[in-house]
Scaffold this motif. Structure first.
Motif, PDB file in Angstrom:
ATOM      1  N   LYS A 510      20.546  39.691 -19.477  1.00 59.56           N
ATOM      2  CA  LYS A 510      19.294  39.136 -19.695  1.00 59.56           C
ATOM      3  C   LYS A 510      18.385  40.117 -20.686  1.00 59.56           C
ATOM      4  O   LYS A 510      18.767  41.410 -20.874  1.00 59.56           O
ATOM      5  N   GLN A 511      17.618  39.342 -21.324  1.00 61.44           N
ATOM      6  CA  GLN A 511      16.847  40.140 -22.441  1.00 61.44           C
ATOM      7  C   GLN A 511      15.403  40.658 -21.506  1.00 61.44           C
ATOM      8  O   GLN A 511      14.795  39.799 -20.841  1.00 61.44           O
ATOM      9  N   THR A 512      15.214  41.839 -22.341  1.00 58.24           N
ATOM     10  CA  THR A 512      13.808  42.258 -21.644  1.00 58.24           C
ATOM     11  C   THR A 512      12.840  41.379 -21.867  1.00 58.24           C
ATOM     12  O   THR A 512      12.626  40.488 -22.878  1.00 58.24           O
ATOM     13  N   HIS A 513      11.820  41.130 -20.778  1.00 63.28           N
ATOM     14  CA  HIS A 513      10.558  40.055 -20.963  1.00 63.28           C
ATOM     15  C   HIS A 513      10.946  38.731 -21.133  1.00 63.28           C
ATOM     16  O   HIS A 513      10.496  37.754 -21.753  1.00 63.28           O
ATOM     17  N   SER A 514      12.436  38.185 -20.694  1.00 65.06           N
ATOM     18  CA  SER A 514      12.920  36.796 -20.696  1.00 65.06           C
ATOM     19  C   SER A 514      13.423  36.650 -19.389  1.00 65.06           C
ATOM     20  O   SER A 514      13.904  37.685 -18.689  1.00 65.06           O
ATOM     21  N   SER A 515      13.303  35.539 -18.947  1.00 63.78           N
ATOM     22  CA  SER A 515      14.028  35.131 -17.484  1.00 63.78           C
ATOM     23  C   SER A 515      15.193  34.451 -17.733  1.00 63.78           C
ATOM     24  O   SER A 515      15.896  33.978 -16.812  1.00 63.78           O
ATOM     25  N   VAL A 516      15.784  34.456 -18.776  1.00 67.12           N
ATOM     26  CA  VAL A 516      17.162  33.754 -18.961  1.00 67.12           C
ATOM     27  C   VAL A 516      18.190  34.698 -18.876  1.00 67.12           C
ATOM     28  O   VAL A 516      17.999  35.766 -19.360  1.00 67.12           O
ATOM     29  N   PHE A 517      19.283  34.290 -18.152  1.00 72.69           N
ATOM     30  CA  PHE A 517      20.672  34.906 -17.723  1.00 72.69           C
ATOM     31  C   PHE A 517      21.610  34.173 -18.629  1.00 72.69           C
ATOM     32  O   PHE A 517      21.925  32.990 -18.594  1.00 72.69           O
ATOM     33  N   ILE A 518      22.535  34.937 -19.423  1.00 71.44           N
ATOM     34  CA  ILE A 518      23.859  34.194 -19.761  1.00 71.44           C
ATOM     35  C   ILE A 518      25.010  35.062 -19.585  1.00 71.44           C
ATOM     36  O   ILE A 518      24.822  36.373 -19.585  1.00 71.44           O
ATOM     37  N   ASP A 519      26.225  34.530 -19.388  1.00 67.02           N
ATOM     38  CA  ASP A 519      27.576  35.249 -19.229  1.00 67.02           C
ATOM     39  C   ASP A 519      27.778  35.781 -20.418  1.00 67.02           C
ATOM     40  O   ASP A 519      27.633  35.089 -21.401  1.00 67.02           O
ATOM     41  N   ALA A 520      28.654  36.868 -20.552  1.00 65.09           N
ATOM     42  CA  ALA A 520      29.258  37.459 -21.677  1.00 65.09           C
ATOM     43  C   ALA A 520      30.695  37.856 -21.495  1.00 65.09           C
ATOM     44  O   ALA A 520      30.746  38.275 -20.372  1.00 65.09           O
ATOM     45  N   ILE A 521      31.470  37.441 -22.520  1.00 62.22           N
ATOM     46  CA  ILE A 521      32.675  38.072 -22.245  1.00 62.22           C
ATOM     47  C   ILE A 521      33.016  39.002 -23.907  1.00 62.22           C
ATOM     48  O   ILE A 521      32.795  38.245 -24.789  1.00 62.22           O
ATOM     49  N   GLY A 522      33.863  40.003 -23.583  1.00 54.33           N
ATOM     50  CA  GLY A 522      34.032  40.920 -24.896  1.00 54.33           C
ATOM     51  C   GLY A 522      35.540  41.169 -24.579  1.00 54.33           C
ATOM     52  O   GLY A 522      36.007  42.193 -24.011  1.00 54.33           O
ATOM     53  N   PHE A 523      36.308  40.450 -25.515  1.00 53.30           N
ATOM     54  CA  PHE A 523      37.701  40.757 -25.529  1.00 53.30           C
ATOM     55  C   PHE A 523      38.130  42.097 -26.275  1.00 53.30           C
ATOM     56  O   PHE A 523      37.367  42.423 -27.328  1.00 53.30           O
ATOM     57  N   ASN A 524      38.733  42.903 -25.631  1.00 53.97           N
ATOM     58  CA  ASN A 524      39.129  44.328 -26.246  1.00 53.97           C
ATOM     59  C   ASN A 524      38.040  45.279 -26.330  1.00 53.97           C
ATOM     60  O   ASN A 524      37.858  46.089 -26.954  1.00 53.97           O
ATOM     61  N   LEU A 525      36.966  44.988 -25.482  1.00 48.74           N
ATOM     62  CA  LEU A 525      35.925  45.884 -25.666  1.00 48.74           C
ATOM     63  C   LEU A 525      35.723  46.701 -24.315  1.00 48.74           C
ATOM     64  O   LEU A 525      34.490  47.070 -23.779  1.00 48.74           O
ATOM     65  N   GLY A 526      36.719  46.664 -23.417  1.00 52.61           N
ATOM     66  CA  GLY A 526      36.647  47.369 -22.065  1.00 52.61           C
ATOM     67  C   GLY A 526      36.242  48.909 -22.341  1.00 52.61           C
ATOM     68  O   GLY A 526      35.573  49.360 -21.338  1.00 52.61           O
ATOM     69  N   ASN A 527      36.510  49.396 -23.473  1.00 63.67           N
ATOM     70  CA  ASN A 527      36.294  50.673 -23.683  1.00 63.67           C
ATOM     71  C   ASN A 527      34.686  50.974 -24.060  1.00 63.67           C
ATOM     72  O   ASN A 527      34.475  52.313 -24.075  1.00 63.67           O
ATOM     73  N   LYS A 528      34.118  50.055 -24.216  1.00 58.67           N
ATOM     74  CA  LYS A 528      32.673  50.131 -24.399  1.00 58.67           C
ATOM     75  C   LYS A 528      31.589  49.954 -23.188  1.00 58.67           C
ATOM     76  O   LYS A 528      30.535  49.656 -23.210  1.00 58.67           O
ATOM     77  N   SER A 529      32.517  49.907 -21.884  1.00 55.96           N
ATOM     78  CA  SER A 529      31.762  49.628 -20.808  1.00 55.96           C
ATOM     79  C   SER A 529      30.573  50.624 -20.343  1.00 55.96           C
ATOM     80  O   SER A 529      29.572  49.913 -19.533  1.00 55.96           O
ATOM     81  N   GLU A 530      30.770  51.939 -21.035  1.00 55.56           N
ATOM     82  CA  GLU A 530      29.735  52.819 -20.514  1.00 55.56           C
ATOM     83  C   GLU A 530      28.551  52.381 -21.059  1.00 55.56           C
ATOM     84  O   GLU A 530      27.383  52.757 -20.562  1.00 55.56           O
ATOM     85  N   ILE A 531      28.265  51.593 -22.214  1.00 59.25           N
ATOM     86  CA  ILE A 531      27.070  51.058 -22.999  1.00 59.25           C
ATOM     87  C   ILE A 531      26.246  50.510 -21.956  1.00 59.25           C
ATOM     88  O   ILE A 531      25.131  50.491 -22.072  1.00 59.25           O
TER      89      ILE A 531
END
Length: 564
Positions: A510-531
């Motif tokens: 979700k984005q700050t100051h918004s009530s909208v939620f949305i799913d996201a998938i990042g292929f080959n981005l597992g190494n960025k999970s810390e962010i």
């Protein structure tokens, strides 16, 4: 990754277009970025029409080509349709030969053997034509540099019509007709057709000359769309029209060969991406692992059972191709690691045992890994053969031009080329190629770039927005799938790594100051999970995608990169 946000288009133009079309500002902005600024150009973009194709007779020598084919038919000559062993070449041969055979029986096909004859027009192919009393060869996706070969054919009383889209050399072959929009003396308004596209223009010219409807050519556009996707030509102008209608043919009335390839795919509508990653590799596999004629036979086959058998055979070739590709890529990567004694601007590797049929794929993989202009060499007879691949915005063809004193033969495009040289010249060539690239490349190009169309708020992502966005397809160079940036996102606490070795990243944002939620998938981005952990704020670059699960379809962000 370099994130590059494209300049915002003129706000007045965007507002005016939004009003004319009754669409939201974000969509209008994307259209203006693509050069669509009024109702008429928007109509042509969203509803590509065959009526908007250029007059084929604007192409230099087209009148001579049509005249020569008519003469061959009236005098009952044998015609040979000749094309290269890649997707563009084999679809071109399938296109022209199957079309000619609907009204003229004396038509043969010829694809050179990758290993015995190599790329382009061959002396062996011309000898085959002479032995079989063939008076006319129509060469597709090759021939623009075949000066000596065309002269050899002339000595044997064989005429050539060349339909090519590669860059010509200083001299043009002395053929009856040379159709190539990249000729300096050709004023044809669209320069980016692939070889199969130029074959289609030849067909279009014939139907105009003989007062037939262009609709009679519609069933052949599946082949043209496949070549457009596989050859990575811009999907703009005429290519967009041809790809749009060709995809409709693939989805509504696929030829038996395509039906045989795609019947296992549980997908309702194929996109150009599916064509590139599912259909094209299988067509290519024939020429890579066995012979390009296997692909042509599959593409022209009218009996479904026979087509299924051909497709099964090609599936085996494709499996062998994947195994070879994987093995050679690992060997090439190991070789590069061993040679990394200093920072280089190029990647050049060689092994005499590498399979010539897959060095192009390996070159692409190495370019993805190291992001350098890349050459992969192998032994080919008494010479070395290589496939070249480049990084975005760097012209590898021009770089090879700067090394031509060491090259026997080369040809290709800005981003992909092929060449042969003597083994004794390999080290000198390798050094010269490094020098040419080092002195001419903008160093920023050595870091992969994500070009971002626009910054977007999650609130802007509505079903209507996505519905219109889907109509931007087919996508490709010149009309890539829109990429967005959204700032100040937070994971809702369910983010996790998924897949083997935690390779991929899945989250709900979700984005700050918004009530909208949305799913996201990042292929080959597992190494960025810390962010995304601990509800930290982050920025994401993504395209929009549909996720289908248990019959339900929902929008999701297809993440390309994350930043804090």
């Amino acid at each position: 990754m370099r994130w590059t946000l494209k300049p915002k288009p003129n706000p007045e133009t965007v507002t005016k277009l939004a009003s004319q079309l009754g669409i939201e500002i974000p969509v209008a902005s994307l259209l203006v970025q693509r050069g669509i600024e009024d109702f008429e150009s928007a109509k042509k973009f969203f509803r590509p029409s065959l009526e908007d194709l250029h007059d084929p007779f604007l192409m230099k020598d087209m009148d001579l080509a049509i005249e020569r084919i008519a003469k061959a038919i009236s005098s009952k000559e044998n015609i040979m349709v000749y094309g290269d062993y890649d997707v563009d070449g084999t679809t071109s041969v399938a296109l022209i030969s199957s079309w000619l055979k609907t009204f003229y029986p004396n038509v043969a096909t010829y694809i050179p053997d990758r290993y015995d004859e190599g790329y382009g027009v061959s002396y062996k192919g011309i000898d085959f034509a002479a032995d079989n009393d063939i008076g006319l060869i129509i060469a597709l996706d090759c021939g623009i540099k075949a000066i000596e070969k065309v002269a050899y054919a002339t000595e044997k009383n064989i005429d050539f019509i060349i339909c090519d889209h590669h860059r010509p050399g200083v001299e043009i072959p002395k053929a009856v007709a040379v159709l190539d929009p990249k000729r300096e003396d050709c004023e044809y308004p669209y320069k980016e057709l692939c070889g199969c596209g130029i074959g289609f223009k030849l067909m279009q010219a014939w139907v105009i000359q003989n007062a037939y409807s262009i609709d009679s050519l519609l069933p052949y556009l599946d082949l043209v769309a496949t070549a457009i996707g596989a050859d990575i030509v811009p999907i703009t102008g005429e290519n967009r029209i041809l790809a749009y209608h060709g995809l409709r043919v693939i989805n509504v009335a696929p030829r038996p060969g395509f039906k045989a390839i795609i019947k296992e795919i549980k997908k309702e509508t194929l996109t150009i991406t599916d064509v590139v990653f599912i259909i094209a590799p299988r067509i290519n596999a024939a020429g890579r692992m066995k012979h390009g004629l296997y692909a042509v036979n599959l593409l022209v086959e009218e009996n479904q059972e026979t087509a299924d058998l051909f497709a099964s055979e090609i599936e085996t070739f494709n499996s062998d191709r994947r195994d070879a590709d994987k093995t050679i890529t690992l060997e090439a990567l190991a070789q590069i690691e061993e040679l990394q004694e200093k920072e280089r601007f190029t990647t050049v590797v060689y092994d005499k045992n590498w399979h010539k049929g897959v060095i192009g794929i390996v070159a692409s993989r190495l370019t993805e890994t190291y992001y350098r202009p890349t050459l992969v060499f192998t032994k080919s007879g008494d010479k070395l053969a290589a496939s070249a691949r480049s990084v975005k915005d760097f012209d590898v063809y021009d770089a090879l031009e700067g090394c031509k004193e060491y090259i026997e033969q080369f040809g290709g495009h800005k981003y992909a080329a092929g060449l042969t040289l003597l083994e004794s010249h390999y080290e000198s060539f390798k050094q010269r190629f490094e020098e040419v690239v080092a002195s001419s490349i903008d160093k920023r190009l050595l870091t992969p770039e994500i070009a971002i169309d626009a910054e977007l708020a999650l609130d802007d992502i509505s079903p209507k927005f996505h519905r219109i966005l889907k109509q931007f397809a087919p996508h490709g160079p010149g009309n890539m799938s829109p990429v967005f940036l959204t700032k100040n996102l937070k994971d809702t606490g369910y983010g996790k790594c998924v897949g083997g070795d935690d390779l991929h990243l899945k989250c709900r944002v979700k984005q700050t100051h918004s009530s909208v939620f949305i799913d996201a998938i990042g292929f080959n981005l597992g190494n960025k999970s810390e962010i995304i952990t601990d509800k930290k704020k982050f920025n994401a670059v993504y395209s929009l995608d549909e996720n289908e699960w248990n019959g339900n379809v929902s929008l999701q962000l297809k993440l390309k990169d994350l930043g804090s």
